[in-house]
Design an enzyme around this catalytic site. Structure first.
Site, PDB file in Angstrom:
ATOM      1  N   PRO A  10       0.785  -1.236   0.000  1.00 23.81           N
ATOM      2  CA  PRO A  10       0.000   0.000   0.000  1.00 23.81           C
ATOM      3  C   PRO A  10       0.820   1.291   0.000  1.00 23.81           C
ATOM      4  O   PRO A  10       1.893   1.352   0.600  1.00 23.81           O
ATOM      5  CB  PRO A  10      -0.817  -0.104   1.290  1.00 23.81           C
ATOM      6  CG  PRO A  10      -0.058  -1.040   2.152  1.00 23.81           C
ATOM      7  CD  PRO A  10       0.581  -2.024   1.216  1.00 23.81           C
ATOM      8  N   ASN A  11       0.270   2.253  -0.687  1.00 21.64           N
ATOM      9  CA  ASN A  11       0.787   3.627  -0.774  1.00 21.64           C
ATOM     10  C   ASN A  11       2.018   3.768  -1.670  1.00 21.64           C
ATOM     11  O   ASN A  11       2.473   4.883  -1.919  1.00 21.64           O
ATOM     12  CB  ASN A  11       1.075   4.217   0.625  1.00 21.64           C
ATOM     13  CG  ASN A  11      -0.155   4.220   1.499  1.00 21.64           C
ATOM     14  OD1 ASN A  11      -1.208   4.730   1.080  1.00 21.64           O
ATOM     15  ND2 ASN A  11      -0.080   3.624   2.676  1.00 21.64           N
ATOM     16  N   ARG A  18       4.925  11.082  -2.450  1.00 24.62           N
ATOM     17  CA  ARG A  18       4.844  10.746  -1.037  1.00 24.62           C
ATOM     18  C   ARG A  18       6.200  10.906  -0.350  1.00 24.62           C
ATOM     19  O   ARG A  18       7.165  10.223  -0.698  1.00 24.62           O
ATOM     20  CB  ARG A  18       4.407   9.276  -0.968  1.00 24.62           C
ATOM     21  CG  ARG A  18       4.365   8.698   0.386  1.00 24.62           C
ATOM     22  CD  ARG A  18       4.164   7.183   0.303  1.00 24.62           C
ATOM     23  NE  ARG A  18       4.068   6.649   1.629  1.00 24.62           N
ATOM     24  CZ  ARG A  18       4.375   5.419   1.955  1.00 24.62           C
ATOM     25  NH1 ARG A  18       4.780   4.563   1.030  1.00 24.62           N
ATOM     26  NH2 ARG A  18       4.280   5.020   3.197  1.00 24.62           N
ATOM     27  N   TYR A  23      11.473   8.677   0.639  1.00 25.54           N
ATOM     28  CA  TYR A  23      11.381   7.633  -0.388  1.00 25.54           C
ATOM     29  C   TYR A  23      12.021   8.009  -1.730  1.00 25.54           C
ATOM     30  O   TYR A  23      12.085   7.179  -2.626  1.00 25.54           O
ATOM     31  CB  TYR A  23       9.912   7.255  -0.603  1.00 25.54           C
ATOM     32  CG  TYR A  23       9.287   6.661   0.645  1.00 25.54           C
ATOM     33  CD1 TYR A  23       9.768   5.471   1.183  1.00 25.54           C
ATOM     34  CD2 TYR A  23       8.249   7.309   1.302  1.00 25.54           C
ATOM     35  CE1 TYR A  23       9.223   4.939   2.340  1.00 25.54           C
ATOM     36  CE2 TYR A  23       7.686   6.777   2.455  1.00 25.54           C
ATOM     37  CZ  TYR A  23       8.181   5.592   2.971  1.00 25.54           C
ATOM     38  OH  TYR A  23       7.641   5.060   4.110  1.00 25.54           O
ATOM     39  N   ASN A  74       7.949  -5.811  -1.293  1.00 25.45           N
ATOM     40  CA  ASN A  74       7.919  -4.642  -0.418  1.00 25.45           C
ATOM     41  C   ASN A  74       6.490  -4.577   0.115  1.00 25.45           C
ATOM     42  O   ASN A  74       5.590  -4.069  -0.552  1.00 25.45           O
ATOM     43  CB  ASN A  74       8.276  -3.361  -1.172  1.00 25.45           C
ATOM     44  CG  ASN A  74       8.339  -2.151  -0.235  1.00 25.45           C
ATOM     45  OD1 ASN A  74       7.897  -2.227   0.920  1.00 25.45           O
ATOM     46  ND2 ASN A  74       8.888  -1.055  -0.724  1.00 25.45           N
ATOM     47  N   ALA A  77       3.444  -0.856   4.570  1.00 26.73           N
ATOM     48  CA  ALA A  77       2.967  -0.848   5.966  1.00 26.73           C
ATOM     49  C   ALA A  77       2.495  -2.227   6.430  1.00 26.73           C
ATOM     50  O   ALA A  77       2.580  -2.545   7.626  1.00 26.73           O
ATOM     51  CB  ALA A  77       1.850   0.176   6.119  1.00 26.73           C
ATOM     52  N   ASP A  87       1.926 -15.715   6.958  1.00 25.57           N
ATOM     53  CA  ASP A  87       1.424 -17.077   6.721  1.00 25.57           C
ATOM     54  C   ASP A  87       1.441 -17.436   5.243  1.00 25.57           C
ATOM     55  O   ASP A  87       1.777 -18.564   4.869  1.00 25.57           O
ATOM     56  CB  ASP A  87      -0.001 -17.216   7.274  1.00 25.57           C
ATOM     57  CG  ASP A  87      -0.026 -17.288   8.798  1.00 25.57           C
ATOM     58  OD1 ASP A  87       1.050 -17.422   9.414  1.00 25.57           O
ATOM     59  OD2 ASP A  87      -1.134 -17.205   9.371  1.00 25.57           O
ATOM     60  N   GLU A  98      12.733  -9.747   1.098  1.00 28.49           N
ATOM     61  CA  GLU A  98      11.990  -8.568   1.563  1.00 28.49           C
ATOM     62  C   GLU A  98      12.795  -7.319   1.201  1.00 28.49           C
ATOM     63  O   GLU A  98      14.009  -7.285   1.432  1.00 28.49           O
ATOM     64  CB  GLU A  98      11.817  -8.670   3.089  1.00 28.49           C
ATOM     65  CG  GLU A  98      11.197  -7.453   3.722  1.00 28.49           C
ATOM     66  CD  GLU A  98      11.121  -7.571   5.252  1.00 28.49           C
ATOM     67  OE1 GLU A  98      11.447  -8.648   5.806  1.00 28.49           O
ATOM     68  OE2 GLU A  98      10.725  -6.579   5.875  1.00 28.49           O
ATOM     69  N   HIS A 100      12.841  -2.841   1.210  1.00 26.17           N
ATOM     70  CA  HIS A 100      12.279  -1.530   1.550  1.00 26.17           C
ATOM     71  C   HIS A 100      13.170  -0.466   0.938  1.00 26.17           C
ATOM     72  O   HIS A 100      14.396  -0.621   0.895  1.00 26.17           O
ATOM     73  CB  HIS A 100      12.212  -1.329   3.063  1.00 26.17           C
ATOM     74  CG  HIS A 100      11.377  -2.361   3.740  1.00 26.17           C
ATOM     75  ND1 HIS A 100      10.008  -2.329   3.723  1.00 26.17           N
ATOM     76  CD2 HIS A 100      11.719  -3.489   4.412  1.00 26.17           C
ATOM     77  CE1 HIS A 100       9.538  -3.379   4.366  1.00 26.17           C
ATOM     78  NE2 HIS A 100      10.559  -4.110   4.785  1.00 26.17           N
ATOM     79  N   LEU A 101      12.546   0.601   0.509  1.00 24.95           N
ATOM     80  CA  LEU A 101      13.303   1.737  -0.022  1.00 24.95           C
ATOM     81  C   LEU A 101      14.094   2.413   1.100  1.00 24.95           C
ATOM     82  O   LEU A 101      15.276   2.708   0.960  1.00 24.95           O
ATOM     83  CB  LEU A 101      12.332   2.751  -0.642  1.00 24.95           C
ATOM     84  CG  LEU A 101      11.572   2.241  -1.869  1.00 24.95           C
ATOM     85  CD1 LEU A 101      10.245   2.964  -2.013  1.00 24.95           C
ATOM     86  CD2 LEU A 101      12.405   2.427  -3.116  1.00 24.95           C
ATOM     87  N   SER A 102      13.398   2.657   2.211  1.00 24.77           N
ATOM     88  CA  SER A 102      14.022   3.366   3.331  1.00 24.77           C
ATOM     89  C   SER A 102      14.668   2.362   4.291  1.00 24.77           C
ATOM     90  O   SER A 102      14.339   1.167   4.265  1.00 24.77           O
ATOM     91  CB  SER A 102      12.958   4.185   4.076  1.00 24.77           C
ATOM     92  OG  SER A 102      11.982   3.331   4.647  1.00 24.77           O
ATOM     93  N   ARG A 107      14.146   4.433  11.468  1.00 29.08           N
ATOM     94  CA  ARG A 107      12.900   5.205  11.530  1.00 29.08           C
ATOM     95  C   ARG A 107      12.131   4.882  12.824  1.00 29.08           C
ATOM     96  O   ARG A 107      12.714   4.422  13.790  1.00 29.08           O
ATOM     97  CB  ARG A 107      12.091   4.930  10.256  1.00 29.08           C
ATOM     98  CG  ARG A 107      12.856   5.329   8.982  1.00 29.08           C
ATOM     99  CD  ARG A 107      12.045   5.092   7.734  1.00 29.08           C
ATOM    100  NE  ARG A 107      10.873   5.948   7.703  1.00 29.08           N
ATOM    101  CZ  ARG A 107       9.823   5.742   6.896  1.00 29.08           C
ATOM    102  NH1 ARG A 107       9.842   4.717   6.049  1.00 29.08           N
ATOM    103  NH2 ARG A 107       8.802   6.562   6.919  1.00 29.08           N
ATOM    104  N   ARG A 111       8.300   0.554  12.940  1.00 30.71           N
ATOM    105  CA  ARG A 111       8.786  -0.022  11.674  1.00 30.71           C
ATOM    106  C   ARG A 111       9.904  -1.035  11.888  1.00 30.71           C
ATOM    107  O   ARG A 111      10.425  -1.620  10.940  1.00 30.71           O
ATOM    108  CB  ARG A 111       9.281   1.087  10.733  1.00 30.71           C
ATOM    109  CG  ARG A 111       8.200   2.049  10.299  1.00 30.71           C
ATOM    110  CD  ARG A 111       8.711   3.064   9.290  1.00 30.71           C
ATOM    111  NE  ARG A 111       7.885   4.253   9.322  1.00 30.71           N
ATOM    112  CZ  ARG A 111       6.723   4.391   8.668  1.00 30.71           C
ATOM    113  NH1 ARG A 111       6.280   3.422   7.894  1.00 30.71           N
ATOM    114  NH2 ARG A 111       6.027   5.500   8.769  1.00 30.71           N
TER     115      ARG A 111
HETATM  116  C1  DQA Z   1       8.529   0.981   3.163  1.00 37.90           C
HETATM  117  C2  DQA Z   1       8.752   1.199   4.668  1.00 37.90           C
HETATM  118  C3  DQA Z   1       7.465   0.956   5.428  1.00 37.90           C
HETATM  119  O1  DQA Z   1       7.678   1.172   6.824  1.00 37.90           O
HETATM  120  C4  DQA Z   1       6.399   1.942   4.973  1.00 37.90           C
HETATM  121  O2  DQA Z   1       5.171   1.675   5.617  1.00 37.90           O
HETATM  122  C5  DQA Z   1       6.236   1.967   3.483  1.00 37.90           C
HETATM  123  C6  DQA Z   1       7.413   1.859   2.636  1.00 37.90           C
HETATM  124  C7  DQA Z   1       9.797   1.305   2.352  1.00 37.90           C
HETATM  125  O3  DQA Z   1       9.868   0.861   1.211  1.00 37.90           O
HETATM  126  O4  DQA Z   1      10.699   1.999   2.843  1.00 37.90           O
HETATM  127  O5  DQA Z   1       5.140   2.176   2.983  1.00 37.90           O
HETATM  128  O6  DQA Z   1       8.201  -0.390   2.939  1.00 37.90           O
END
Ligand code: DQA
Length: 149
Positions: A10-11, A18, A23, A74, A77, A87, A98, A100-102, A107, A111
């Site tokens: 999401p997002n 954003r 990001y 990714n 959230a 699961d 897995e 993540h960009l950040s 943070r 997280r």
């Molecule tokens: C994220 C990090 C997550 O904590 C956050 O909710 C995101 C993006 C990242 O790619 O850094 O939506 O997955």
């Protein structure tokens, strides 16, 4: 050869708009092109998807069991909240990384916990869009080592 599924939660469709200080300036379309170029250089196919819905993400993970050689995810959230994602990834028996960009560990404390990490081969975070390229390098290595690449 089966494609590698790159699944985004999401997002992430709002990338570019954003929180660019966190990001970066790249849009989800830019990220998709970056992954396609990297996959081509590695001689791999990728399927790149994004959804704002937990159930859709889980459906794609189930689909990956028979249609993909590996998963780069990714979870955004949902990483920090979703037992269902944990699961689903545990249920499918293919290599998973897995991303993540950040750097989630630099943070907010909420997280720092991931439901995905315990069921992933590895985690890459904090490199912006390059996290995905590093994940592709890593998953291709895993596939080659296991004779599936
Ligand atoms: C994220 C990090 C997550 O904590 C956050 O909710 C995101 C993006 C990242 O790619 O850094 O939506 O997955």
């Amino acid at each position: 050869m089966k494609p590698i599924y790159i699944l985004n939660g999401p997002n992430l469709n709002l990338l570019g708009l954003r929180e660019p200080a966190v990001y970066g300036p790249e849009t989800i379309g830019d990220l998709e092109m970056r992954c396609a170029a990297k996959a081509k250089a590695l001689g791999q196919q990728v399927v790149f998807r994004q959804t704002n819905t937990e159930g859709e993400l889980i459906g794609w993970i189930h689909e990956a069991q028979s249609k993909a050689s590996g998963i780069i995810i990714n979870g955004a959230a949902y990483t920090h909240t979703s037992v269902a994602l944990h699961d689903a990834l545990k249920a499918v028996n293919i290599p998973t990384i897995e991303v993540h960009l950040s750097n989630v560990y630099a943070r907010e404390p909420f997280r720092h916990h991931s439901y995905i990490s315990p069921v992933a081969h590895g985690v890459i975070c904090g490199f912006g869009g390059q996290s995905y390229e590093l994940a592709l390098d890593g998953i291709v290595q895993i596939l080659k080592t296991s004779g599936k690449g």
